[in-house]
Write a protein that holds these residues in place. Structure first.
Motif, mmCIF file in Angstrom:
data_model
loop_
_atom_site.group_PDB
_atom_site.id
_atom_site.type_symbol
_atom_site.label_atom_id
_atom_site.label_comp_id
_atom_site.label_asym_id
_atom_site.label_seq_id
_atom_site.Cartn_x
_atom_site.Cartn_y
_atom_site.Cartn_z
ATOM 1 N N ARG A 296 1.039 -0.822 -0.010
ATOM 2 C CA ARG A 296 -0.077 -0.041 0.469
ATOM 3 C C ARG A 296 1.196 1.376 -0.198
ATOM 4 O O ARG A 296 1.866 1.148 0.177
ATOM 5 C CB ARG A 296 -0.724 -0.361 1.235
ATOM 6 C CG ARG A 296 -2.048 -0.856 0.493
ATOM 7 C CD ARG A 296 -2.930 -0.858 -0.111
ATOM 8 N NE ARG A 296 -3.246 -1.953 -1.278
ATOM 9 C CZ ARG A 296 -3.731 -1.519 -1.700
ATOM 10 N NH1 ARG A 296 -4.655 -0.602 -2.169
ATOM 11 N NH2 ARG A 296 -4.491 -2.795 -2.474
ATOM 12 N N ARG A 297 0.151 2.656 -0.689
ATOM 13 C CA ARG A 297 0.906 3.351 -0.560
ATOM 14 C C ARG A 297 1.480 4.009 1.066
ATOM 15 O O ARG A 297 0.516 3.933 1.333
ATOM 16 C CB ARG A 297 -0.676 5.067 -0.771
ATOM 17 C CG ARG A 297 -0.581 3.746 -2.548
ATOM 18 C CD ARG A 297 -1.744 5.066 -3.362
ATOM 19 N NE ARG A 297 -1.916 4.351 -4.234
ATOM 20 C CZ ARG A 297 -3.413 4.787 -4.924
ATOM 21 N NH1 ARG A 297 -4.339 4.870 -3.725
ATOM 22 N NH2 ARG A 297 -3.683 3.917 -5.545
ATOM 23 N N ASN A 298 2.539 5.049 0.760
ATOM 24 C CA ASN A 298 2.761 5.803 2.322
ATOM 25 C C ASN A 298 2.063 6.918 1.871
ATOM 26 O O ASN A 298 2.313 7.408 1.028
ATOM 27 C CB ASN A 298 4.108 5.585 2.989
ATOM 28 C CG ASN A 298 4.776 4.500 3.128
ATOM 29 O OD1 ASN A 298 4.369 3.211 3.840
ATOM 30 N ND2 ASN A 298 5.525 3.690 1.958
ATOM 31 N N ARG A 299 1.757 7.626 3.521
ATOM 32 C CA ARG A 299 1.871 9.244 3.406
ATOM 33 C C ARG A 299 2.925 9.813 4.072
ATOM 34 O O ARG A 299 3.440 9.803 4.455
ATOM 35 C CB ARG A 299 0.378 9.297 4.242
ATOM 36 C CG ARG A 299 0.299 10.713 3.844
ATOM 37 C CD ARG A 299 -1.101 11.268 5.156
ATOM 38 N NE ARG A 299 -2.195 10.375 3.591
ATOM 39 C CZ ARG A 299 -2.473 11.188 2.757
ATOM 40 N NH1 ARG A 299 -2.426 12.529 2.202
ATOM 41 N NH2 ARG A 299 -3.838 11.042 2.300
ATOM 42 N N VAL A 300 3.562 10.620 2.293
ATOM 43 C CA VAL A 300 4.301 12.006 2.748
ATOM 44 C C VAL A 300 3.613 13.072 3.489
ATOM 45 O O VAL A 300 2.657 13.717 2.276
ATOM 46 C CB VAL A 300 4.489 11.854 1.599
ATOM 47 C CG1 VAL A 300 6.756 12.736 2.087
ATOM 48 C CG2 VAL A 300 5.625 10.012 1.448
ATOM 49 N N ARG A 301 4.372 13.446 4.202
ATOM 50 C CA ARG A 301 4.368 15.517 4.608
ATOM 51 C C ARG A 301 5.617 15.639 4.308
ATOM 52 O O ARG A 301 6.522 15.476 5.666
ATOM 53 C CB ARG A 301 3.601 15.093 6.518
ATOM 54 C CG ARG A 301 1.898 14.611 5.497
ATOM 55 C CD ARG A 301 0.992 15.262 7.559
ATOM 56 N NE ARG A 301 -0.070 15.082 6.632
ATOM 57 C CZ ARG A 301 -0.650 13.515 7.617
ATOM 58 N NH1 ARG A 301 0.256 12.408 7.967
ATOM 59 N NH2 ARG A 301 -2.270 13.705 6.829
ATOM 60 N N ALA A 302 5.489 16.583 3.763
ATOM 61 C CA ALA A 302 7.048 17.553 4.037
ATOM 62 C C ALA A 302 6.944 18.881 3.658
ATOM 63 O O ALA A 302 5.975 19.685 3.145
ATOM 64 C CB ALA A 302 8.307 17.053 2.108
ATOM 65 N N THR A 303 7.810 19.869 4.489
ATOM 66 C CA THR A 303 7.933 20.642 4.336
ATOM 67 C C THR A 303 9.257 21.309 3.504
ATOM 68 O O THR A 303 9.972 21.091 3.780
ATOM 69 C CB THR A 303 8.339 21.898 4.981
ATOM 70 O OG1 THR A 303 7.058 21.195 6.342
ATOM 71 C CG2 THR A 303 8.114 23.526 5.510
ATOM 72 N N VAL A 304 8.408 21.783 1.956
ATOM 73 C CA VAL A 304 10.172 22.536 0.984
ATOM 74 C C VAL A 304 10.347 24.065 1.071
ATOM 75 O O VAL A 304 9.749 24.593 1.385
ATOM 76 C CB VAL A 304 9.770 21.552 0.145
ATOM 77 C CG1 VAL A 304 10.525 20.278 -0.477
ATOM 78 C CG2 VAL A 304 8.636 21.473 -0.548
#
Lengths: 304, 528
Positions: free
Chosen positions: A226-234
């Motif tokens: 399954r898909r992982n959830r990614v949270r990022a600040t760039v």
């Protein structure tokens, strides 16, 4: 233990019609010895119908089902001596006390209440065994059935949404009981539509919808797919993200990004993020909730 | 009133079959009795002799109440109905009121309704409204049935009003009883107890002289006689029913307003923490479920049978005065009339005792619908044990009650006549002569339930149908083949008629077919 060499429950192509409704529509289910198997689905998905077929309470229209390699319809007596069942909505005899009902169930399964864990469990679940059946609340009715089920050492525990009506402390007690029985080698089939309660207990899941299995396997394998959830600040925008293969649900809010990604696409995605200058990054594996919603969404899924 | 009318309509919708059957039976009995009596006692002299025979026997007065005006055809025709059958009117109201108050509360339905925009007293108000409405409708129909049966107008109306009055009081009594205990069964027991006490007050009052004579005014059943429906009615007596009903209903509403949903005024008793060693099989749990009920049945049947046995000689004196005498003497000689009466009482007992068997099967359906049967099956696994336990309790219980009836009727009759041993022997045999018919009806009920779980109440329909065509068929002048559809029509009228082996064999053979069908079907159908 995990290879499916020793199936306790084996169901293939099960069909059950109630009039024009197909309650079970070609349903498959395999539970091997020692598994704690979560049987998940919304109300009306066919969980209880499957369990009732496995207990020989209803007859199916097509397909095969075995429990301990025996036919649930013909060999009900032999099967039921080796299992314990807790229904989702426990009905008690209004004029018998909880203690009497517990003793009755233990004896009907061929065990001796005096040599069971009855007293200890009544204590742990804080149940008053002298109350008449009609006077128990829903949660307490559930406790009566749970004490009767956990008091002996059945090879298979069939639990149909067993914690409905239990408070969190009792739910913890329930989890401990299941764990104890699993340690001594019991197999557990646990149906639920409350995912969080199952997630801590089960090692395998089967997800049903409209009488058909939409997903089945070891919890670890399902997560892996399954898909992982990614949270990022760039620091800078990542222009290629929406067009990248294997990336979904992209949401941007200023510098903050949130999206889901398939495991195969993780490497190029991370490279792209690094190129944009990552200040903060979290990657979380999917919860069962995500799996569940995903499985349900499939028929209407317009995403790639 | 918020929601009350809506709930009343809902209750009536749920009860339409139950209500129709009760009304039909009660009104049918009124018509049949009115019609039969007018043709049975054509002359004034015969009526007076019959009425005086009733009044001269304390045991009959205790049962039916006295005949106030010995010349009245209406009062004679309604002897049994005024007081004794008014008990059925009261029971009808107990059934209706309890169903929509405590039973719904116990099952959680009231809580569901209580969550909507209705007042907490609305379910009680709706049940009371339905009960009062049904009482008035029943009273009106009973009056019309008497009129149609050939009785005078004023008396018919007053009689109907007395039934309506008893119904109203019973509505009030049950409304209070249903506030007392959290258990629907216990509430029914309170109601039945109150009815029994009021009936006993009247019986004592009617039969005693001196200060206790006033007790007849302490009971609505006494008022029904004191209303003097058939000779210059005391219409003001109707106000007693109305005021009592209003008082009881108001008290019930006050209690309901002050208690929590699902609770009772009498605390729920606790029980043993451990089961007795005998509670170890499906049969044991089924027996346990019916133990208390069978005990109550046994005591009631024993008391009534001793009573009927004792009064049989008195009643035959009463019939002796009528035109029936010459006919009966021509048929079988002096003394036979008593046995004819006992045979008639036994055939009624057989119908009543069948209710026990039917209630056991009906309970089997309730167990299944609630999920208790699932739980037993999951623990024990044998369908044969499930259906077998219900059949054993239903059939053995019915047979036991038949034996009790025979023994007690024999004791009552034999002690009176000084022929104890022979009376007991012949009446036990006579009671068992009804067994094939009783068993067949119970087994047909089992077939209905085993065919489909939700058909567990069909037994009551069977019973109502068989009673209508069989017992009332001759009064209603139905053709023979219709009358013969009832198993009860084939039970020999022992001790008058000899045992009929052919009929018994036929009934038992049909019973075995029904048994086989029920078990075979139950083994293959889905539970629940």
């Amino acid at each position: 233990m995990s290879s499916g060499m020793d199936p306790v429950v084996e169901v293939a192509g099960l069909v059950k019609r109630f009039g024009r409704l197909r309650a079970l529509d070609d349903l498959d289910l395999v539970v091997t010895r020692g598994q704690v198997h979560g049987f998940l689905g919304p109300n009306g998905a066919g969980k209880s119908t499957t369990i009732r077929a496995l207990l020989g309470l209803i007859r199916v229209n097509a397909g095969s089902a075995t429990v301990f390699g025996l036919d649930p319809w013909r060999d009900a007596v032999a099967i039921h001596r080796r299992l314990a069942y807790v229904p989702g909505d426990v009905a008690l005899w209004p004029n018998l006390t909880g203690g009497e009902i517990i003793d009755l169930f233990i004896r009907l399964r061929g065990a001796d209440p005096q040599r069971s864990r009855r007293a200890e469990l009544i204590d742990r679940f804080e149940l008053d065994p002298t109350t008449k059946g009609r006077a128990y609340s829903k949660g307490n009715r559930q406790k009566v059935a749970l004490v009767a089920a956990f008091a002996t050492d059945p090879e298979l525990l069939v639990l149909d949404e067993p914690t409905a009506g239990l408070d969190p402390l009792m739910e913890q007690e329930f989890n401990d009981c299941v764990a104890e029985h699993v340690r001594r080698g019991a197999t557990v089939l646990l149906s639920s539509h409350i995912l969080s309660e199952v997630e801590r207990l089960v090692d395998h899941v089967t997800i049903v919808r409209a009488g058909h299995v939409v997903e089945s396997g070891a919890l670890a394998d399902l997560r892996h797919l399954r898909r992982n959830r990614v949270r990022a600040t760039v620091k800078e925008a990542v222009p290629s993200l929406t067009t990248m293969a294997g990336v979904f649900d992209v949401q941007t809010d200023g510098d903050d990004l949130s999206f889901t990604v398939e495991p195969d696409a993780l490497t190029p995605v991370l490279a792209a993020l690094t190129g944009a200058g990552v200040r903060d990054l979290t990657i979380t594996p999917p919860t069962l909730e995500d799996l569940f919603l995903d499985a349900y969404r499939q028929p209407h899924d317009d995403r790639p | 009133m918020t929601g009350t009318l809506l709930l009343t309509r809902l209750a009536l919708r749920r009860d339409r079959v139950l209500v129709a059957i009760w009304l039909l039976l009660l009104v049918g009995v009124c018509y049949a009795s009115a019609e039969a009596t007018t043709s049975l006692y054509p002359s004034l002299a015969e009526r007076v002799r019959a009425a005086e025979a009733i009044n001269s026997s304390p045991s009959i007065v205790a049962l039916y109440g006295p005949v106030v005006d010995v010349t009245s055809i209406g009062e004679l025709a309604m002897t049994k109905l005024t007081v004794l059958y008014a008990v059925f009117v009261a029971v009808f109201m107990v059934v209706v009121i309890r169903r929509h108050t405590r039973t719904d509360e116990e099952s959680g339905l009231t809580e569901l309704v209580g969550g909507t925009a209705v007042r907490s007293t609305a379910p009680l108000a709706a049940a009371v409204l339905l009960g009062c409405g049904l009482s008035l409708v029943l009273g009106a129909l009973a009056g019309l049935a008497d009129l149609a049966g050939g009785l005078p107008l004023e008396g018919s109306l007053a009689f109907g009003a007395s039934w309506a009055g008893v119904g109203l009081v019973s509505v009030g009594l049950t409304a209070i009883a249903c506030q007392l205990s959290a258990s629907s069964r216990t509430c029914a027991a309170f109601s039945a107890g109150a009815i029994a006490v009021l009936y006993a007050f009247r019986a004592v009052g009617d039969t005693s002289t001196g200060p206790l004579h006033a007790l007849r005014w302490a009971s609505p059943f006494g008022w029904s006689t004191q209303l003097r429906a058939w000779s210059e009615p005391r219409w003001w007596v109707l106000a007693l029913y109305a005021l009592t009903a209003v008082g009881l209903i108001t008290s019930a509403a006050l209690v309901r307003g002050r208690r929590d949903l699902g609770s009772g005024l009498v605390a729920e008793r606790t029980g043993p923490a451990q089961a007795s060693p005998r509670l170890r099989s499906v049969l044991a749990v089924t027996v346990r479920g019916h133990r208390a009920s069978l005990l109550i049945w046994t005591v009631a049947v024993a008391a009534l049978s001793v009573f009927f046995g004792t009064v049989a000689p008195d009643i035959s004196d009463m019939l002796d005065s009528s035109s029936a005498r010459e006919m009966i003497e021509r048929l079988g000689g002096v003394g036979v009339i008593q046995e004819t009466l006992l045979a008639a009482e036994l055939s009624v007992s057989a119908v009543v005792l069948t209710c026990f068997g039917i209630s056991v099967i009906a309970q089997a359906g309730e167990d299944e619908r609630s999920g208790r049967t699932d739980e037993l099956m999951a623990a024990e696994g044998s369908r044969g044990a499930i259906i077998g336990s219900h059949l054993v309790v239903a059939l053995a219980g019915s047979l036991w009650l038949l034996v009790v009836t025979g023994v007690c009727m024999g004791v009552g009759f034999g002690a009176e006549e000084g022929t104890l041993t022979s009376s007991v022997r012949s009446l036990v045999a006579a009671a068992l002569g009804q067994a094939p018919a009783v068993c067949l009806v119970v087994l047909l009920t089992a077939v209905a339930w085993s065919w489909r779980c939700t058909w567990h109440h069909v037994g009551w329909v069977f019973l109502a149908a068989f009673v209508t065509v069989g017992q009332l068929g001759e009064l209603l002048r139905l053709p023979d083949w219709v009358v013969n559809l009832s198993p009860y029509s084939h039970a020999p009228a022992m001790p008058v008629e000899p045992f009929d082996p052919a009929a018994a064999t036929a009934l038992l053979a049909l019973g075995v077919v029904a048994l086989t069908a029920a078990v075979a079907r139950f083994r293959v159908r889905d539970l629940g």
